[in-house]
Design a protein around this motif. Structure first.
Motif, PDB file in Angstrom:
ATOM      1  N   GLY A 248     -31.898  -5.006  10.078  1.00 46.05           N
ATOM      2  CA  GLY A 248     -31.880  -6.464  10.100  1.00 46.05           C
ATOM      3  C   GLY A 248     -31.041  -7.054  11.206  1.00 46.05           C
ATOM      4  O   GLY A 248     -31.184  -8.229  11.529  1.00 46.05           O
ATOM      5  N   GLY A 249     -30.128  -6.290  11.780  1.00 48.79           N
ATOM      6  CA  GLY A 249     -29.344  -6.774  12.901  1.00 48.79           C
ATOM      7  C   GLY A 249     -28.126  -7.596  12.544  1.00 48.79           C
ATOM      8  O   GLY A 249     -27.437  -8.074  13.453  1.00 48.79           O
ATOM      9  N   VAL A 250     -27.837  -7.814  11.263  1.00 44.65           N
ATOM     10  CA  VAL A 250     -26.671  -8.609  10.856  1.00 44.65           C
ATOM     11  C   VAL A 250     -25.545  -7.705  10.385  1.00 44.65           C
ATOM     12  O   VAL A 250     -24.403  -7.825  10.840  1.00 44.65           O
ATOM     13  CB  VAL A 250     -27.051  -9.616   9.757  1.00 44.65           C
ATOM     14  CG1 VAL A 250     -25.825 -10.378   9.272  1.00 44.65           C
ATOM     15  CG2 VAL A 250     -28.107 -10.578  10.279  1.00 44.65           C
ATOM     16  N   TRP A 251     -25.877  -6.809   9.486  1.00 39.29           N
ATOM     17  CA  TRP A 251     -24.864  -5.937   8.898  1.00 39.29           C
ATOM     18  C   TRP A 251     -24.902  -4.569   9.553  1.00 39.29           C
ATOM     19  O   TRP A 251     -25.967  -3.964   9.663  1.00 39.29           O
ATOM     20  CB  TRP A 251     -25.103  -5.774   7.392  1.00 39.29           C
ATOM     21  CG  TRP A 251     -24.837  -7.032   6.635  1.00 39.29           C
ATOM     22  CD1 TRP A 251     -25.729  -7.991   6.287  1.00 39.29           C
ATOM     23  CD2 TRP A 251     -23.581  -7.470   6.155  1.00 39.29           C
ATOM     24  NE1 TRP A 251     -25.118  -8.997   5.612  1.00 39.29           N
ATOM     25  CE2 TRP A 251     -23.782  -8.695   5.506  1.00 39.29           C
ATOM     26  CE3 TRP A 251     -22.293  -6.940   6.185  1.00 39.29           C
ATOM     27  CZ2 TRP A 251     -22.755  -9.419   4.909  1.00 39.29           C
ATOM     28  CZ3 TRP A 251     -21.273  -7.635   5.583  1.00 39.29           C
ATOM     29  CH2 TRP A 251     -21.506  -8.853   4.965  1.00 39.29           C
ATOM     30  N   PRO A 252     -23.778  -4.030   9.993  1.00 36.04           N
ATOM     31  CA  PRO A 252     -23.772  -2.658  10.514  1.00 36.04           C
ATOM     32  C   PRO A 252     -23.910  -1.658   9.364  1.00 36.04           C
ATOM     33  O   PRO A 252     -23.767  -1.989   8.192  1.00 36.04           O
ATOM     34  CB  PRO A 252     -22.400  -2.543  11.194  1.00 36.04           C
ATOM     35  CG  PRO A 252     -21.546  -3.530  10.477  1.00 36.04           C
ATOM     36  CD  PRO A 252     -22.450  -4.662  10.073  1.00 36.04           C
ATOM     37  N   ARG A 253     -24.171  -0.453   9.714  1.00 37.01           N
ATOM     38  CA  ARG A 253     -24.407   0.585   8.709  1.00 37.01           C
ATOM     39  C   ARG A 253     -23.081   1.142   8.181  1.00 37.01           C
ATOM     40  O   ARG A 253     -22.124   1.331   8.938  1.00 37.01           O
ATOM     41  CB  ARG A 253     -25.225   1.720   9.329  1.00 37.01           C
ATOM     42  CG  ARG A 253     -25.597   2.825   8.361  1.00 37.01           C
ATOM     43  CD  ARG A 253     -26.553   3.786   9.017  1.00 37.01           C
ATOM     44  NE  ARG A 253     -26.971   4.848   8.101  1.00 37.01           N
ATOM     45  CZ  ARG A 253     -27.894   5.750   8.367  1.00 37.01           C
ATOM     46  NH1 ARG A 253     -28.516   5.714   9.555  1.00 37.01           N
ATOM     47  NH2 ARG A 253     -28.225   6.678   7.487  1.00 37.01           N
ATOM     48  N   GLY A 254     -23.034   1.404   6.860  1.00 38.96           N
ATOM     49  CA  GLY A 254     -21.895   2.115   6.270  1.00 38.96           C
ATOM     50  C   GLY A 254     -20.899   1.276   5.511  1.00 38.96           C
ATOM     51  O   GLY A 254     -19.902   1.826   5.044  1.00 38.96           O
ATOM     52  N   ILE A 255     -21.117  -0.041   5.357  1.00 38.03           N
ATOM     53  CA  ILE A 255     -20.174  -0.876   4.604  1.00 38.03           C
ATOM     54  C   ILE A 255     -20.472  -0.724   3.109  1.00 38.03           C
ATOM     55  O   ILE A 255     -21.603  -0.929   2.674  1.00 38.03           O
ATOM     56  CB  ILE A 255     -20.278  -2.342   5.024  1.00 38.03           C
ATOM     57  CG1 ILE A 255     -19.984  -2.488   6.513  1.00 38.03           C
ATOM     58  CG2 ILE A 255     -19.326  -3.208   4.214  1.00 38.03           C
ATOM     59  CD1 ILE A 255     -20.124  -3.905   7.031  1.00 38.03           C
ATOM     60  N   PRO A 256     -19.486  -0.362   2.289  1.00 39.42           N
ATOM     61  CA  PRO A 256     -19.744  -0.222   0.848  1.00 39.42           C
ATOM     62  C   PRO A 256     -20.210  -1.523   0.215  1.00 39.42           C
ATOM     63  O   PRO A 256     -19.635  -2.592   0.450  1.00 39.42           O
ATOM     64  CB  PRO A 256     -18.388   0.223   0.281  1.00 39.42           C
ATOM     65  CG  PRO A 256     -17.669   0.837   1.446  1.00 39.42           C
ATOM     66  CD  PRO A 256     -18.113   0.059   2.650  1.00 39.42           C
ATOM     67  N   VAL A 257     -21.259  -1.433  -0.584  1.00 39.64           N
ATOM     68  CA  VAL A 257     -21.800  -2.584  -1.306  1.00 39.64           C
ATOM     69  C   VAL A 257     -21.435  -2.518  -2.779  1.00 39.64           C
ATOM     70  O   VAL A 257     -21.029  -3.515  -3.381  1.00 39.64           O
ATOM     71  CB  VAL A 257     -23.328  -2.666  -1.125  1.00 39.64           C
ATOM     72  CG1 VAL A 257     -23.911  -3.814  -1.933  1.00 39.64           C
ATOM     73  CG2 VAL A 257     -23.675  -2.826   0.348  1.00 39.64           C
ATOM     74  N   GLY A 258     -21.576  -1.365  -3.401  1.00 43.13           N
ATOM     75  CA  GLY A 258     -21.251  -1.196  -4.810  1.00 43.13           C
ATOM     76  C   GLY A 258     -21.602   0.203  -5.266  1.00 43.13           C
ATOM     77  O   GLY A 258     -22.030   1.059  -4.480  1.00 43.13           O
ATOM     78  N   THR A 259     -21.437   0.433  -6.564  1.00 47.90           N
ATOM     79  CA  THR A 259     -21.771   1.714  -7.181  1.00 47.90           C
ATOM     80  C   THR A 259     -22.801   1.486  -8.282  1.00 47.90           C
ATOM     81  O   THR A 259     -22.796   0.449  -8.954  1.00 47.90           O
ATOM     82  CB  THR A 259     -20.526   2.385  -7.772  1.00 47.90           C
ATOM     83  OG1 THR A 259     -19.884   1.484  -8.675  1.00 47.90           O
ATOM     84  CG2 THR A 259     -19.552   2.768  -6.683  1.00 47.90           C
ATOM     85  N   VAL A 260     -23.655   2.453  -8.479  1.00 41.47           N
ATOM     86  CA  VAL A 260     -24.759   2.335  -9.430  1.00 41.47           C
ATOM     87  C   VAL A 260     -24.230   2.354 -10.857  1.00 41.47           C
ATOM     88  O   VAL A 260     -23.420   3.223 -11.228  1.00 41.47           O
ATOM     89  CB  VAL A 260     -25.779   3.470  -9.219  1.00 41.47           C
ATOM     90  CG1 VAL A 260     -26.893   3.382 -10.258  1.00 41.47           C
ATOM     91  CG2 VAL A 260     -26.343   3.407  -7.819  1.00 41.47           C
ATOM     92  N   LEU A 261     -24.689   1.393 -11.655  1.00 42.81           N
ATOM     93  CA  LEU A 261     -24.381   1.368 -13.083  1.00 42.81           C
ATOM     94  C   LEU A 261     -25.522   1.942 -13.908  1.00 42.81           C
ATOM     95  O   LEU A 261     -25.326   2.856 -14.699  1.00 42.81           O
ATOM     96  CB  LEU A 261     -24.084  -0.066 -13.531  1.00 42.81           C
ATOM     97  CG  LEU A 261     -22.772  -0.687 -13.047  1.00 42.81           C
ATOM     98  CD1 LEU A 261     -22.667  -2.128 -13.502  1.00 42.81           C
ATOM     99  CD2 LEU A 261     -21.581   0.117 -13.565  1.00 42.81           C
ATOM    100  N   GLN A 262     -26.710   1.395 -13.727  1.00 44.42           N
ATOM    101  CA  GLN A 262     -27.861   1.844 -14.494  1.00 44.42           C
ATOM    102  C   GLN A 262     -29.137   1.302 -13.855  1.00 44.42           C
ATOM    103  O   GLN A 262     -29.087   0.419 -12.999  1.00 44.42           O
ATOM    104  CB  GLN A 262     -27.773   1.349 -15.948  1.00 44.42           C
ATOM    105  CG  GLN A 262     -27.774  -0.167 -16.060  1.00 44.42           C
ATOM    106  CD  GLN A 262     -27.636  -0.647 -17.490  1.00 44.42           C
ATOM    107  OE1 GLN A 262     -27.498   0.139 -18.403  1.00 44.42           O
ATOM    108  NE2 GLN A 262     -27.683  -1.955 -17.682  1.00 44.42           N
ATOM    109  N   GLU A 263     -30.252   1.831 -14.297  1.00 43.76           N
ATOM    110  CA  GLU A 263     -31.549   1.327 -13.864  1.00 43.76           C
ATOM    111  C   GLU A 263     -32.038   0.272 -14.858  1.00 43.76           C
ATOM    112  O   GLU A 263     -31.866   0.432 -16.072  1.00 43.76           O
ATOM    113  CB  GLU A 263     -32.557   2.466 -13.780  1.00 43.76           C
ATOM    114  CG  GLU A 263     -33.935   2.036 -13.293  1.00 43.76           C
ATOM    115  CD  GLU A 263     -34.912   3.183 -13.246  1.00 43.76           C
ATOM    116  OE1 GLU A 263     -36.094   2.946 -12.907  1.00 43.76           O
ATOM    117  OE2 GLU A 263     -34.494   4.321 -13.564  1.00 43.76           O
TER     118      GLU A 263
END
Length: 377
Positions: free
Chosen positions: A219-234
């Motif tokens: 997308g050109g806005v966010w660089p790769r590798g910044i933590p977003v969150g951790t998986v809780l459940q599906e």
């Protein structure tokens, strides 16, 4: 009531007159008698009055110092309340300094000014603007991970959209690149709590609870590798061709007051190793601990084996020399005696019987043996 007041007044006048007469009589006494009389009066009926005066003075001092004590206690309570917040702030500043040292360049530190309105839960004012190098669509990050993106810029300040905004989107993936999706805010309920929803994950890709999700760099806005969150459940959705996961956010924007704004020239270089180094350091520390434990176990087993070998060698040496186990302090079990079967040979039995019957105590002495007639003894 008038009679009672009048009687109390008379009693007071009588007591006062008596005190005056006693005072005059005491002053009229000679010096040799004045001191003993005064001492006797202080030790008898004046002692309770002196005690009451002393207690009244202590009460007065306590009342005068009560305000100072309360002020001191209030200050101690206030300092104790501030200590926790100061420790948290210092910890956060240390993390922010660590993030700056890992980034090295290409960022602008800023203060996040939160409002109290409903809309302020999804936006924030930053204390840095275009004069510091901030531009529109500059990512806003914290030591824990993603915070938001700048949408309006002024010369001295800027306006940022937090990830809790309904229009916020970021392309995210798993660190190994096996699962991709689009992350957006997820309102949990009427209480206003926010989680992150990862939508559009291919159906063949599965994510386990606790898995880390980072920005993909698309997308050109966010660089790769910044933590977003951790998986809780599906979570189940109507889309049968893709999966949707619920994430615990890496950053709670309401608790963030100091952030980093990435400049456009820094985005072109990427953020490789900024957050991975922290995870690698934790993993390395864990490996060191595990290896230390295993080395200690191996050393203990080797020491036990060496002691056992020494004990066995000493026992063998003593056995070869004909010494007992007491010389080494090692208890060597003695072999059980072997029971031999009784002899089956009949001749051996006859010999045994003959020997048993010819014992010395069974033969009579010579004096008792009868002789034949005509044979001298």
């Amino acid at each position: 009531m008038a009679r009672a007041i009048r009687s109390n007044t008379r009693l007071d006048l009588i007591v006062l007159s008596t005190c005056i007469l006693l005072a005059l009589a005491a002053r009229a006494l000679p010096n040799t008698m004045r001191d003993p009389v005064a001492t006797g009066m202080r030790r008898t009926f004046l002692a309770p009055l002196v005690l009451l005066q002393e207690r009244a003075e202590k009460g007065r001092q306590s009342l005068l110092s009560a305000d100072a004590k309360q002020t001191y206690l209030d200050s101690l309570s206030l300092n104790a309340m501030k200590a926790g917040s100061l420790e948290g702030e210092n910890d956060r500043l240390r993390k922010l300094i660590g993030l700056g040292s890992r980034l090295r360049w290409g960022f602008v530190p800023a203060e996040a000014l939160h409002g109290r309105g409903v809309r302020d839960e999804t936006t924030v004012i930053l204390s840095a603007g275009s004069r510091a190098g901030v531009s529109r669509l500059s990512p806003v990050i914290a030591p824990e991970g993603l915070v938001g993106v700048v949408d309006q810029v002024d010369p001295t300040m800027s306006h940022a959209m937090l990830w809790t905004h309904p229009d916020f989107r970021v392309s995210a993936m798993s660190p190994d690149g096996t699962a991709f999706g689009i992350a957006q805010a997820h309102l949990t309920g009427a209480t206003g709590g926010y989680l992150i929803e990862l939508r559009g994950v291919p159906f063949r890709a599965t994510l386990k609870p606790g898995a880390l999700i980072v920005s993909s760099g698309w997308g050109g806005v966010w660089p790769r590798g910044i933590p977003v969150g951790t998986v809780l459940q599906e979570i189940k959705t109507s889309e049968g061709w893709a999966r949707t996961y619920l994430l615990r956010p890496a950053v709670n924007p309401a608790d963030v007051y100091s952030v980093m704004i990435l400049r456009r020239d820094r985005l072109a270089k990427g953020l490789d190793g900024v957050w991975q180094s922290v995870a690698q350091a934790d993993a390395a520390a864990q490996r060191i601990v595990v290896s230390g434990d295993s080395a200690a176990k191996i050393a203990a087993l080797a020491e036990a084996a060496a002691r056992r070998a020494v004990i066995d060698s000493m026992a063998r040496a003593n056995a070869a020399a004909g010494l007992g186990a007491e010389s080494t302090g090692v208890v060597i079990p003695r072999p059980a005696p072997v029971r031999r079967p009784p002899p089956t040979d009949t001749n051996a039995r006859r010999d045994t019987t003959r020997r048993d019957t010819l014992r010395r105590d069974s033969v009579p002495p010579p004096d008792t043996i009868p002789l034949r007639p005509g044979v001298p003894r």
